[in-house]
Structure formats: structure tokens, C-alpha cells
Design a protein around this motif. Sequence first.
Motif, short mmCIF file in Angstrom:
data_model
loop_
_atom_site.label_atom_id
_atom_site.label_comp_id
_atom_site.label_asym_id
_atom_site.label_seq_id
_atom_site.Cartn_x
_atom_site.Cartn_y
_atom_site.Cartn_z
N TYR A 47 11.07 -14.79 15.29
CA TYR A 47 12.16 -15.62 15.79
C TYR A 47 13.41 -15.60 14.91
N ASP A 48 13.28 -15.20 13.65
CA ASP A 48 14.43 -15.23 12.73
C ASP A 48 14.89 -13.84 12.32
N THR A 49 14.43 -12.82 12.99
CA THR A 49 14.90 -11.46 12.75
C THR A 49 15.79 -11.03 13.91
N LYS A 50 16.50 -9.92 13.74
CA LYS A 50 17.43 -9.47 14.76
C LYS A 50 16.73 -9.26 16.09
N ASP A 51 17.42 -9.58 17.17
CA ASP A 51 16.84 -9.40 18.49
C ASP A 51 16.44 -7.95 18.75
N GLU A 52 17.18 -7.01 18.17
CA GLU A 52 16.88 -5.60 18.39
C GLU A 52 15.64 -5.14 17.65
N PHE A 53 15.18 -5.96 16.73
CA PHE A 53 14.01 -5.60 15.92
C PHE A 53 12.79 -6.38 16.40
N HIS A 54 11.67 -5.68 16.53
CA HIS A 54 10.42 -6.33 16.93
C HIS A 54 9.63 -6.63 15.65
N GLY A 55 9.48 -7.91 15.33
CA GLY A 55 8.87 -8.29 14.06
C GLY A 55 7.38 -8.51 14.10
N GLY A 56 6.69 -7.97 15.09
CA GLY A 56 5.26 -8.23 15.23
C GLY A 56 4.43 -7.77 14.05
N TRP A 57 4.91 -6.74 13.33
CA TRP A 57 4.16 -6.22 12.18
C TRP A 57 4.82 -6.61 10.84
N ALA A 58 5.72 -7.54 10.86
CA ALA A 58 6.58 -7.79 9.70
C ALA A 58 6.16 -9.00 8.88
N CYS A 59 4.89 -9.40 8.91
CA CYS A 59 4.49 -10.57 8.13
C CYS A 59 4.64 -10.31 6.63
N GLY A 60 4.31 -9.10 6.16
CA GLY A 60 4.46 -8.78 4.75
C GLY A 60 5.90 -8.79 4.28
N PRO A 61 6.79 -8.02 4.92
CA PRO A 61 8.20 -8.05 4.53
C PRO A 61 8.81 -9.45 4.62
N THR A 62 8.48 -10.20 5.67
CA THR A 62 9.06 -11.53 5.82
C THR A 62 8.59 -12.46 4.71
N SER A 63 7.31 -12.38 4.34
CA SER A 63 6.81 -13.20 3.24
C SER A 63 7.49 -12.82 1.93
N CYS A 64 7.74 -11.52 1.71
CA CYS A 64 8.39 -11.09 0.48
C CYS A 64 9.84 -11.55 0.42
N VAL A 65 10.54 -11.50 1.53
CA VAL A 65 11.93 -11.98 1.55
C VAL A 65 11.97 -13.47 1.26
N MET A 66 11.02 -14.23 1.81
CA MET A 66 10.96 -15.66 1.50
C MET A 66 10.69 -15.87 0.01
N ALA A 67 9.80 -15.04 -0.57
CA ALA A 67 9.51 -15.17 -2.01
C ALA A 67 10.75 -14.91 -2.84
N VAL A 68 11.51 -13.87 -2.48
CA VAL A 68 12.75 -13.56 -3.20
C VAL A 68 13.77 -14.67 -3.02
N GLN A 69 13.84 -15.20 -1.80
CA GLN A 69 14.85 -16.21 -1.52
C GLN A 69 14.47 -17.57 -2.09
N THR A 70 13.26 -17.71 -2.58
CA THR A 70 12.89 -18.93 -3.31
C THR A 70 13.88 -19.17 -4.45
N TYR A 71 14.39 -18.10 -5.03
CA TYR A 71 15.29 -18.19 -6.18
C TYR A 71 16.73 -17.82 -5.80
N ASN A 72 17.04 -17.88 -4.48
CA ASN A 72 18.40 -17.64 -3.98
C ASN A 72 18.97 -16.31 -4.46
N LYS A 73 18.16 -15.28 -4.40
CA LYS A 73 18.60 -13.96 -4.84
C LYS A 73 19.50 -13.27 -3.82
#
Length: 827
Positions: free
Chosen positions: A369-395
Motif C-alpha cells: 500500500y505504500d509503494t508506487k502503484d506501478e510496482f507490485h510489492g508482493g515479494w517486498a517484505c524484506g526490502p520494506t523491513s530494511c527501509v523501515m530499519a534505516v528510517q528508524t534513524y531518519n537516514k
Amino acid sequence: MTNFLVESLREICYNGIMKKRINRILHIISILLFLTSLLYSNEIQRKRLAQPIFFPPSHIIFSIESRNGLFLYDETDRTITTISDKRGSGRYFFVSEENNLIAYKEISNKGGESFQRVCFYNPFKKKNAYQSVWYRLCGNPSISFNGRKAFSRGETVTILDKSKEIELDIGYYSNLSPISHNGNSFIFNDRNDQLWLYNINSAIKKKITDDKLGYKEPSWSEDDKKILFSSLGGEIFVYYVDEDSLIHIGKGCCHRWKDKNHISYVKQEVEHYSLISSDIVIYDIKNSKETFFGTPNELEIEPSFFHDRLFYVSLIDGAIYEARIEDDRIVDKKKILDREIIKNKSEGNNVREERAEIILNIPFLHQLYDTKDEFHGGWACGPTSCVMAVQTYNKLTNWGTICTWPYEHMSLFGRYISDIYTYNGVTYDWMSYDPNSNPAYGAYGYICPGGAAVWANMEQYIIWHGLNSFMDISPDWSEFLSEINNGYSVVVSTQLTAAGHIILGKGYVEAQHTLISNDPYGNKNYGYPNYYGSGAFYDWPGYNNGYENLNQVKVFIGARYDFLQTVKIYDDLDMVFSYIGSWLERTGGYDMHAYYTDASVQGDSAFWKIHITQPDTISIYTEFYRGGDRVKNAHYFTKHKDGTAEVIVDQRGYGLSGWYELGTYYFEDSVIIGATDTGSDSAGIVLADAVMLVFHNAAGIKKADEREEKRGERTQLRIFPNPFTKTTTIYLILPSTGHPDGIVDTFHRTSSAESIKDKTNDQCQMPNDSKVISLHIYDVSGRLVKSLSLSTGHSSLGTDLHSGIYFLIIKDHKSGKTFKKKLLKIE
């Protein structure tokens, strides 16, 4: 002609806009179709039946996938009885044929708080034979052949033996504490997910696991000579009690005893986050023989045996099936119970989240729901979790995109999942295909090269974004607590779904082993997918507090951020420093010492060569004391894994010093930084002073043990206090001893030019050769204010030294060295 061009352009633009609109509509339709199929698949997962166990002569006990309900099916009259409709009642229930009892635990909300109790149900009388009082925390019960009952309450285990009750303190809360069939021992987990064997009669406990992995879900063989369990990551083991030995069976899930010499489990194969096979295995322990039952058109899970009868759940339609094993084949398959037969209205539908011990504040990002409409995020749990981890520190900076599902909204960081971007010198232009075969880049392209997340790539992604990371394939609960307690989030690879799922751990309810997460797919307690993944509660494997269970914890990917532990500074006094050409020494800058070279004669270079013990991403900074005689284009170069980076630095300015960033690069075994006058202005000097390395992974480095030795080879200058109001002291560190052997002078500001009598520190007298040292004081315009011959050990500066900034020039006429230091004078 002009009109024709205008009309043509309008037609092209109109067709282009329409094409974009059509493509957008088609993409939304494809997403809707995927979500529809996904919802259907998850509906099967959500409503599928679970864990069928045959209870002779004609009963089947089973649950549903959420485990929030326990049911009894009678084969004779085909009736279904609800044993319990409460949360957690269908997880880790225990069947005792010898005692005609089904032991289970249930969780319920009382007065706004969650309480737990143990129950023992008689399937023939269809009522509970025993119910405990409600506890804040208790474990799943078990029963021995002779009727002894065991269950945990907090950090104790209760043994019920007829009318007698025994309380045993084990020091930990362990949800599972299965009692042996003879009733003499039980097994429990500690906080590190290690298994212990406790002898009830002698009160002696013994650890039976090796600390190499975390372990879960132990069970006894019917002769009590062996214990079956698995690791948190799904490796199956058998422990021999008498021999005190451990054997490794293999990787699988749903392990159970078939009889005292055979176990059953399930082997699964996953591709692109899709479960492509799930087959039953029977393992002969005595002969170390594995029999694999491949069924191309079926996905079996949670098998159990009663003699030659096999019961299992199908992941295709969620129903319970019965079959037989014949000649290494599954035959005579028939459906017993359809998933739609249970219309569950249990308390499990009203999940109540507990008060957390610790929960970190982390922004939430949904992979669909929070990725680009043109992108299908069904397999993106790993990348999404990593981006959240990075953004924990406002990188990451805001990089918004409009998302249209489940409602139109702005996602500030969703583009980092699938679009090309550059951070710290790394461009994320790796390409991988999403489930719709569309090319995607960004975090997804790098982390999921084949459509599924690679653990090592998740670790490296976090490191490249300025954090310290690690990959632990043997995680345990205590390690998770440690990371959260230190303020660090943890990427966790789990078995929340049959194909595996990656989430970001951010908190816990410590006493009951419940993990709190940002789940990029939503909150499974409410049925996937949904938009409630921020703060989703999940129970740790082996524990049961009424939430969905992680089932397996395969790996931790750390995400730490702590500059205090990752910064190292090297200056020109360290042995890592060297130079080629004509470089001279001067005071000023970091540690009151620097080298400089005249750029009018070029070809001079200075180097810092630092050894590191493991590859790392490192940010490089340099320090120098700016001045009007510096060049405007000093050349710095950094040699890293992929080549050499050059940065031009303006060293001009007056009275300013600080750290200048040279860039962030990846290094394998050494860091080489250089400064050169080649290519610089013909007029002016180039300074070489200090460099600072910020290790993103806190890599170990070779310490400059020779630093103090080299530092002791040259005279050093210290002024304290500086700034000062009335009195300051100049310390001269001599090369003979390496510590303050003498005070050059103590200066006093007085109301007249009159000298003051000796006030020098008696313990640090002037050296005998101090008469060869002279001091000159200049103001900021370069005017000489005062000259002193330092021979008395004390001097008065008089009223002619007003508030302001001055420079001291100390000349050692014996060695020919000159020292320069900025002196701050305030009222």
C-alpha cells in the motif's frame, strides 16, 4: 503548417496522456486481481483447519489456523463439539489417551486485561474435568501416563498429582514444560531458548542443548528415552536421554512422534515467496532412514498418525484429509472435514494487545500500500523491513509518491523500495522483477535479485546506509531483548506464512515472550493483508499468549546506530601517517601539530594508511586549520575497493578549523587517504593534519600502538586554560620523558605592567635549558605585542594585552623548532 504541427503535438500529447491513464488503470486492475487472489489464499490460510489428532475410538481433535478455537469431531455421528472458543486454545494442546483427557490453555480478556488458565477436557463426557483459576501468565499443560499433570505459572512449574500439588522454581517462564510419560521429569526452555531436563524427584536440572542455536517445542518418545525438538530456524533434533547425545535429523516443520522409533515432519520448498511443495517425511531413527512422500498435486501440512491412518491438512483447500501409507505412497485419500464447517466466532477475533515493556518509535511502511502503484510489492517484505530499519534513524529524505490503495495517500519513503537512487556513493540500480514481471530497482532490486530476499544483501543494504549491522542465523529471545533494550530495531525472518515472511521487530512484552513488530504486510492477527501492521503483536515460537505465532525465527539482521563506537581519528603524529617530498612541521590544527608543504614546488604528497580487520563502509573526513596562506584547491584522494576518489578542498579562510567530508566508500582490508599539492595553486601551502573514519559497521581496526612512541619523539605544546580571564599556563612536553617536565611560563593579567613574583607550579619547574626558548605574542593583524625570554618561570603580560585573540610563537633555539598556538583572551 504551424496549425498542422500544433494539432499533431496535441494528438501526440493526448495519446500519451491516454496511454498513461490506460496503463495506470490496467496496473490498478492487476493489483486488484492479485489482491483478490491473495485475499482468497489468505482466507484459506485464515480459515483453514489445523492440527488434526485422532483420539480413539472415533474422535478427531482439531483447531483452526489462528489457533483461536479447539474442536471435537465424532466420526460416528459426524457431529462437531466446540471444546473452547477462546484465544490460544488450539495451540500446543496435548492429548492423553491413557487418561481420556485433552489438555489445553485458553486466554480471555477480563476487566480490560488478559488472563490465562489451563483446562483438562474429557471428550467422552464432553466437559472439562479440571479448570484452573485465571492467572496473568501460565503455560500449556501436559499429562503423564499415570495422570500427573504439569504446567507453568510464571517462573515455576506446577505438578498436580491427584490431590497433591508441587511447585518447582525453574527461574524462567517456559510456556511448554512437557512431562515425561512416567511422570518423573519435564523439559523447559530458558530465556536463551535452550532446553533443560528437570528431574522432579531429585530437583536436579540439566541442560540438554548446546547453545549453538535456539530451540523449541520439545516432546517425549513413548518410552521416555528420547526427546524430539527443533531449532527456531526449523532444524530437527533428537536427544538421547541415557546416552546424553544429540543427533541432527534435518530441516523441516510440524515434527511429531509417529512411534518410539519414527518421527514425521514436513519438508517445504519455497520459490519467490510462493510455496511450491509441502510433503510428508517419515524418519526411521534406528536406521537413520528418511522416507519422502512426494505429492505433486497436494500441499500437506501438520500430519499425525494413528497406526496406519494418516491425518493432515491441505494448504490447497484448507480441509482435513485422511489417507494411508502404502509402499512409500500416500493412498486412499479422502476429505473428512471441509474448512467451511467451522463458523468461528471466538474471542480470538477480538485480539487485545498487551502493555508493552519497550516499543520503539519507527515509521511504518506497507509493502503493497505504500509503494508506487506501478510496482507490485508482493515479494517486498524484506526490502520494506530494511527501509523501515534505516528510517528508524531518519537516514532517508522524503521522496514522496501518490499511492491509490487502499485509499489515495502520500507515501514519503515508498519510492526507495523500487526506484533508482544514490546514497553514500552507492547507486541502487540493480534490477529485479516484481510478481507482475515489471522491472524494479532500489532496495528491492538489490535485496531481492531473484524475487526473494537475500539475507546477506539485507545486512549490506543497512550498512551502506550508515548503520552498523550483523546477520545472526542462530537468534534467540534474549538477544532480541538486548537489541531492543539498547534502542535498536531488528529485521526478523519468520514463518508467519507458509512461504516465510520478514518483519521489523521493535518491541516486546518481556514476561510472556511476545514480539512487537512493524509487519510490512499488515497485522496477521486480523488476517493478511491489511493496513494495521504498525505495532503487530506476535508470539515467540513455543509460546502461546493468544497472538499469531512466528512459528520459526530463522535470522536476525541488526540495525544499530552509534557513532560513539564507530569513530576513529588519526593525525599526523600516528604511525599510519607518512609523506613524500618536502613537508615541514608547524603548530595548530588537531592535537596542536600539522605538516605543510609549499605548493609552488609541486609533487609532494602525504598519506594515512590504516588497516581494517573486516570489510566496511566508511565515511572519511579530514581536519585542517584554515588560513589566508592556504591554497584554494588542495587535492585529497581516497583509495577504496572500487578505485580512487578525488576531492578538491579549499583550505583558505582565517582562524577556522573543522572536519571536511571527503565521502563515503566501501573498503575491504585497508584505507588509504592522501593529500597532495599536485594541481594546486602555485602560491600558498597545503596542510596535512588529521583524518576521521566513521565506521558504519564498527569494523575492527588495527590500533596505532606506536602512536605514543612517535608522539614522544617531539616537543609538544599545551595551553590551559584557553580561553582564560586572568591566568593561563603553557606546558611544554619534552621528548625525553613524554610528559610535562616543565612549565614554559605562567602568564597573569594584572592592572599594571608590574611583574608578579613566582607563582609557578613547584612540581613542574622550568627545565634548565629554558633560556634557549623565546615567546612572541601577535595580535590578529600580525602586530607583535610582546616578546619574552622564558628564563624566570613566570611573567606578567600587563594591561597592554586586552581581550581578544592572540597568537603565540614559541621558538626552541636549541632544536630550531617553532610552535604556533592560538590564544583566546576574554574579560
